[in-house]
Each structure stands twice: as C-alpha cells, then as structure tokens.
Scaffold this motif. Structure first.
Motif, PDB file in Angstrom:
ATOM      1  N   GLU A  96       0.817  -1.218   0.000  1.00  0.00           N
ATOM      2  CA  GLU A  96       0.000   0.000   0.000  1.00  0.00           C
ATOM      3  C   GLU A  96       0.849   1.264   0.000  1.00  0.00           C
ATOM      4  O   GLU A  96       0.577   2.204  -0.748  1.00  0.00           O
ATOM      5  N   THR A  97       1.868   1.320   0.858  1.00  0.00           N
ATOM      6  CA  THR A  97       2.666   2.546   0.944  1.00  0.00           C
ATOM      7  C   THR A  97       3.506   2.775  -0.311  1.00  0.00           C
ATOM      8  O   THR A  97       3.825   3.922  -0.638  1.00  0.00           O
ATOM      9  N   SER A  98       3.836   1.705  -1.030  1.00  0.00           N
ATOM     10  CA  SER A  98       4.621   1.861  -2.258  1.00  0.00           C
ATOM     11  C   SER A  98       3.833   2.577  -3.353  1.00  0.00           C
ATOM     12  O   SER A  98       4.417   3.046  -4.333  1.00  0.00           O
ATOM     13  N   LYS A  99       2.520   2.685  -3.190  1.00  0.00           N
ATOM     14  CA  LYS A  99       1.689   3.416  -4.158  1.00  0.00           C
ATOM     15  C   LYS A  99       1.809   4.926  -3.976  1.00  0.00           C
ATOM     16  O   LYS A  99       1.431   5.694  -4.858  1.00  0.00           O
ATOM     17  N   TYR A 100       2.341   5.351  -2.824  1.00  0.00           N
ATOM     18  CA  TYR A 100       2.393   6.774  -2.504  1.00  0.00           C
ATOM     19  C   TYR A 100       3.796   7.283  -2.192  1.00  0.00           C
ATOM     20  O   TYR A 100       4.031   8.487  -2.229  1.00  0.00           O
ATOM     21  N   PHE A 101       4.733   6.368  -1.894  1.00  0.00           N
ATOM     22  CA  PHE A 101       6.062   6.773  -1.453  1.00  0.00           C
ATOM     23  C   PHE A 101       7.160   6.035  -2.215  1.00  0.00           C
ATOM     24  O   PHE A 101       6.938   4.939  -2.736  1.00  0.00           O
ATOM     25  N   GLU A 102       8.335   6.659  -2.205  1.00  0.00           N
ATOM     26  CA  GLU A 102       9.555   5.926  -2.501  1.00  0.00           C
ATOM     27  C   GLU A 102       9.884   5.143  -1.229  1.00  0.00           C
ATOM     28  O   GLU A 102       9.916   5.709  -0.138  1.00  0.00           O
ATOM     29  N   ILE A 103      10.119   3.842  -1.357  1.00  0.00           N
ATOM     30  CA  ILE A 103      10.315   2.992  -0.184  1.00  0.00           C
ATOM     31  C   ILE A 103      11.793   2.627  -0.024  1.00  0.00           C
ATOM     32  O   ILE A 103      12.421   2.095  -0.945  1.00  0.00           O
ATOM     33  N   ILE A 104      12.324   2.918   1.168  1.00  0.00           N
ATOM     34  CA  ILE A 104      13.688   2.526   1.520  1.00  0.00           C
ATOM     35  C   ILE A 104      13.631   1.723   2.815  1.00  0.00           C
ATOM     36  O   ILE A 104      13.024   2.166   3.794  1.00  0.00           O
ATOM     37  N   ILE A 105      14.215   0.541   2.825  1.00  0.00           N
ATOM     38  CA  ILE A 105      14.375  -0.206   4.077  1.00  0.00           C
ATOM     39  C   ILE A 105      15.799   0.035   4.567  1.00  0.00           C
ATOM     40  O   ILE A 105      16.770  -0.227   3.862  1.00  0.00           O
ATOM     41  N   PHE A 106      15.892   0.570   5.777  1.00  0.00           N
ATOM     42  CA  PHE A 106      17.186   0.951   6.362  1.00  0.00           C
ATOM     43  C   PHE A 106      17.325   0.190   7.685  1.00  0.00           C
ATOM     44  O   PHE A 106      16.623   0.447   8.644  1.00  0.00           O
ATOM     45  N   THR A 107      18.237  -0.771   7.701  1.00  0.00           N
ATOM     46  CA  THR A 107      18.414  -1.616   8.876  1.00  0.00           C
ATOM     47  C   THR A 107      19.833  -1.519   9.413  1.00  0.00           C
ATOM     48  O   THR A 107      20.776  -1.263   8.649  1.00  0.00           O
ATOM     49  N   ALA A 108      19.974  -1.743  10.710  1.00  0.00           N
ATOM     50  CA  ALA A 108      21.306  -1.786  11.323  1.00  0.00           C
ATOM     51  C   ALA A 108      21.878  -3.199  11.299  1.00  0.00           C
ATOM     52  O   ALA A 108      22.927  -3.456  11.880  1.00  0.00           O
TER      53      ALA A 108
END
Length: 336
Positions: A96-108
């Motif tokens: 759902e959020t990928s329809k409105y945003f650029e998606i970045i997963i940022f993990t440590a």
C-alpha cells in the motif's frame, strides 16, 4: 510487563564489532552512502524509510512459537540459523505505501541476513533501496540512521523505527513505532496506512509525530499540500477514534495548547465525569439504605441529620456535586 529479549541487532553486534580509535570524530565515522536518483516509478514522491528488526519483523537465534522464515548466515567462519517472525500486515503495508512513497528499508543489521528477509517480504520488488549496517553513522558507539545522507529533502522524508537512537539526528522526521516481538494480533502497521496516505499529500511532513498526534486526536485540522494550498482534513467516516488512539507511540507526543486538546476530549471527559458521579451516587444510595436498615434495629435521635452531614463530607472529599465544588467544575467547549 513483558521482559524484552536481546534483539538480533545486539547479538550481531557481539559478532561484528566496530573498531574506532579515541582520535576518531563524528565526521570520521559518518559512512557515506551511494544514493541513486529516484526511480521512474517513485519520481517526485516523498520518501518512506522503514526499519527492519522489531519494526517489520522480529528475529531470534532460537526457534520461536511461529517461524515464518529461517535464514542461514555466516559470521566469523560460523554458520547461524536466524528464525524470523513477520509482523502482521507487513507485506500489505509495503504494497500500500509503495503506491504513494519511494520505499527505503534501512536496517542496522548485516546485509547477508537482511537481504534474505527483504526478499521474502517484498517478492514484487516494491522496495526502491536497501541500506544496511555499513550505511549507519556511528555516534558515541550508537548506530544512527542519518537521513541527511539520503540526498532527499528532509521535508519529504519519514522514518519509521522502534529505536529512538536511530533517529536522534532527525527526530522531527520520525514515527516511533512500538516494538514487535511475537504478538500476531498486532495492528501497528495496518493502522498507520491511512495516516501515511494523508501525509503523502503534505508539503512538509515535519514534525511527523505532531501530525500523528493531531490525526489521532482531532476530527479536523489544517495543513498545506504539495502545491502550497491550505487544506482542511476532516475525519473520514470509516476512521475509528479507538483505532486512531492506538496510533500513539511510546515516543514523546507534542504538548499542544490545552484548549485544543479540550475541544477533542471534552465530550469524553464529561462522560467520564458523569460515570464517576453515577458511581458515587450509587455508593451514597447504598450507604443510605444501610443506614435505614440500621435505624430499624436501633433508634438513634437525629439520625437523619447525622447521615446527611456524613454524606456532605463524603461528597466534599470527592469534589462531586458539592456546594464547595461550585466554580471548580471544568467546562469543556463543545465540538463545532
């Protein structure tokens, strides 16, 4: 209260320690990130940065009640099995959020582990960019996700993370989400979707936590959209106050003007006050009945006067319907 387990990140840190000398400064341990331009699909959109561990998934070196995925990684010439429990709604959230945003997963976490988990979460390739432990900034031995390194305007960047350390450099851009462990009734991600859709229309998303507070508490508020036009948000008929209240995270919420808070909570407080009054009245009536029964057994002169005096004292102590409480009652403004 649930005793928090050692997170996977903490365990991995024991295996992969960062080395730095006392002479190193903050600037020397800020790891540069090679950030590409936005893809054609995400061009012009705001950027949603999402943490992995305890935000989208919970992982452990020990088997759990529910293991949605098992990942094998090699560290220091040893192989480890990591058991992964996916947060409810995580895949739908990315969709759902990928329809409105650029998606970045940022993990440590390390990339060998994280890539396997992200591949499972995102089989459609909706995540535009993946960032890992080596992309974090080390500040006083703490891993920080410095959003300024993303080469995106900070007025258009949102970070969702369970750790306050992650967003210590840009707290105004963060949503502090509750930790996820193994509760399959968890709805945190699902409840955030309508709020994020709304936020995607804003010219400036900051401070994100304040907008979240307003969204959870007020039926309407004003914001400026991407074109610079003032807009008025009205609570949607499908939104539930109970659901929206659940959105409030453990992060500190902004202290808004008392009058604005009273406008939203006035009716609830009046109901709570009425319930309290009813309970006290029931208690007083019960005491009166007990007194009447006692009077039948033992005649006491001026008994009714004594009871009335005691009742007045009780009401005064509770500050409800007491002559002494006149002027102390809070009058809440009604919703317009």
């Amino acid at each position: 209260m649930r005793q928090q387990k050692s997170s996977l990140i903490q365990l991995l840190c024991k295996c992969l320690k960062f080395r730095k000398t006392k002479s190193q400064s903050y600037e020397q341990i800020k790891n540069p990130i090679n950030i590409p331009q936005q893809t054609e699909r995400s061009k012009g959109r705001k950027t949603l940065v999402i943490d992995l561990d305890e935000t989208l998934v919970h992982s452990s070196f020990e088997p759990m009640k529910i293991n949605d995925l098992i990942v094998e990684v090699s560290m220091n010439d040893q192989k480890y099995k990591i058991y992964v429990n996916i947060r409810p709604g995580a895949q739908e959230f990315l969709l759902e959020t990928s329809k409105y945003f650029e998606i970045i997963i940022f993990t440590a976490s390390i990339s060998e582990y994280a890539n396997s988990v992200i591949d499972f979460l995102d089989p459609l390739g909706l995540v535009d960019l993946r960032l890992f432990r080596e992309n974090c900034t080390i500040y006083n031995n703490i891993l920080v996700k410095d959003l300024s390194l993303l080469k995106r305007n900070l007025d258009s960047v949102i970070l969702i993370d369970n750790s306050v350390n992650s967003f210590m450099f840009q707290p105004m851009n963060a949503i502090h989400i509750l930790n996820y462990f193994e509760d399959k009734s968890d709805q945190e991600l699902t409840l955030l979707i309508p709020f994020l859709k709304l936020l995607s229309q804003f010219q400036d998303v900051r401070p994100v936590h304040e907008w979240l507070f307003k969204y959870a508490h007020f039926d309407k508020f004003e914001y400026v959209d991407q074109t610079g036009t003032k807009q008025l948000f009205y609570d949607l008929p499908t939104s539930s106050d109970t659901q929206r209240d659940k959105l409030l995270s453990p992060a500190d919420t902004p202290k808004l003007e008392e009058q604005k808070i009273l406008i939203k909570t006035g009716n609830l407080n009046l109901k709570s006050q009425q319930l309290k009054e009813d309970e006290i009245n029931d208690e007083l009536e019960e005491k009166q009945n007990e007194s009447i029964q006692a009077d039948k057994c033992t005649e006491t002169p001026n008994r009714s006067e004594t009871i009335n005096e005691k009742l007045c004292v009780l009401r005064d102590n509770l500050n409800i319907n007491s002559p002494n409480s006149v002027g102390k009652q809070i009058q809440f403004p009604q919703n317009q």
